[in-house]
Design an enzyme around this catalytic site. Structure first.
Site, mmCIF file in Angstrom:
data_model
loop_
_atom_site.group_PDB
_atom_site.id
_atom_site.type_symbol
_atom_site.label_atom_id
_atom_site.label_comp_id
_atom_site.label_asym_id
_atom_site.label_seq_id
_atom_site.Cartn_x
_atom_site.Cartn_y
_atom_site.Cartn_z
ATOM 1 N N GLN A 101 37.323 44.046 34.878
ATOM 2 C CA GLN A 101 36.728 43.287 35.967
ATOM 3 C C GLN A 101 35.828 44.182 36.792
ATOM 4 O OE1 GLN A 101 38.583 42.096 39.965
ATOM 5 N NE2 GLN A 101 38.957 40.257 38.733
ATOM 6 N N ASP A 122 44.201 38.616 37.812
ATOM 7 C CA ASP A 122 43.208 38.835 38.863
ATOM 8 C C ASP A 122 43.812 39.579 40.051
ATOM 9 O OD1 ASP A 122 40.615 38.605 39.933
ATOM 10 O OD2 ASP A 122 41.131 36.787 41.039
ATOM 11 N N SER A 166 35.734 39.153 43.566
ATOM 12 C CA SER A 166 35.590 39.335 42.117
ATOM 13 C C SER A 166 34.208 38.845 41.690
ATOM 14 C CB SER A 166 36.664 38.553 41.372
ATOM 15 O OG SER A 166 37.957 38.963 41.769
#
Length: 294
Positions: free
Chosen positions: A287, A213, A237
């Site tokens: 993502q 991440d 996110s």
């Protein structure tokens, strides 16, 4: 009860990270993830993904290892309280097992995740080559670069900006901690834990999920010359997908190669590939994140 102090020495930070990712079983398919020591802000998305993966793995046959996960972030998590994880055993087939995980705080879901586990087998094999970049020993650490510019960071961000972190980072592509100039939406970043990890393969996978991440939203902001330290920049996110291709150790150097093919409508799309130092592709990531300039 005295609140646990956040460690700042390398071994202590990794011990705390291992403890953070070792979820506690409350009942069948119900787990509790610990909170960050001295936590006061928004939960890092990688932490929720890693704890959810550890919870899902507790319900699967140990011979089946995770090969993919797909997560949606719904609400910002609160570092001041633990997270509850409920696992649903959707399917156990001859080769694959599928699990759904919902993460809760104060009775409200903050993350939905689906994870798939596979009984390992042999198959046709190929991969993209690793980018040709300088080795980590030839590069300065991100921590050193942050300290150089810390006086330029707004005071409210400064403590977090220079805080010791459990992963050592070295940038192999042009980078500045304050990212004020537009750059190509591509990054190559070496990373590894700052001390050895004592846990087994499941802990290394969870820590890889944590680290996956990092840097993605930073990549999509590069062509716009933006940084989260700048006034009016809002990022978060939205969803996260991770595929495990092979065994990995996060206490050895890994190269995270990311790009951002598109941004628009308040969102940015990012992709990543994670290689071992020898050039073996061990994971792929995708993502989409919220990106607003107010």
């Amino acid at each position: 009860m005295t609140e646990e102090t956040r460690a700042t020495d390398p071994a202590g930070m990794i011990a705390q990270l291992e403890a953070l990712l070792t979820v506690e079983e409350l009942d069948r398919d119900l787990y509790r993830g610990a909170r960050q020591p001295e936590g006061r802000g928004r939960v890092f998305g990688g932490q929720v993904i890693a704890q959810a993966l550890m919870a899902a793995a507790r319900s699967a046959d140990p011979e089946r290892v995770p090969h993919s996960l797909h997560a949606y972030f719904m609400r910002a998590g609160d570092e001041q309280i633990p997270i509850i994880y409920r696992v649903n055993r959707d399917h156990d087939g001859g080769s694959f097992s599928t699990r759904r995980v919902v993460a809760f705080q104060r009775g409200e879901p903050i993350l939905n995740m689906a994870a798939s586990f596979q009984k390992l087998e042999q198959g046709l094999s190929h991969q993209f080559p690793m980018p040709d970049v300088p080795p980590p020993e030839a590069l300065p650490s991100e921590a050193e670069e942050r300290l150089k510019v810390a006086p330029q960071v707004p005071e409210k961000f400064r403590e977090f900006f220079v805080r010791p972190r459990p992963f050592e980072i070295r940038h192999a592509s042009p980078w500045s901690p304050l990212e004020a100039e537009p750059q190509e939406p591509v990054q190559h970043v070496w990373f590894k834990t700052v001390a050895p990890v004592s846990g087994g393969p499941e802990m290394h996978r969870a820590m890889l999920a944590w680290a996956s991440d990092m840097h993605l939203l930073g990549t999509t902001m590069r062509p716009h010359g933006l940084s989260w330290t700048q006034p009016g920049v809002q990022t978060a996110s939205l969803d996260h997908a991770l595929w495990f291709h092979g065994d990995v150790r996060v206490d050895e150097w890994l190269l995270y190669s990311t790009d951002a093919p598109w941004s628009g409508r308040g969102r940015g799309f990012n992709r990543g590939m994670i290689f071992t130092r020898e050039g073996r592709l061990v994971a792929s990531v995708a993502q989409e994140g919220l990106m607003r300039k107010r």
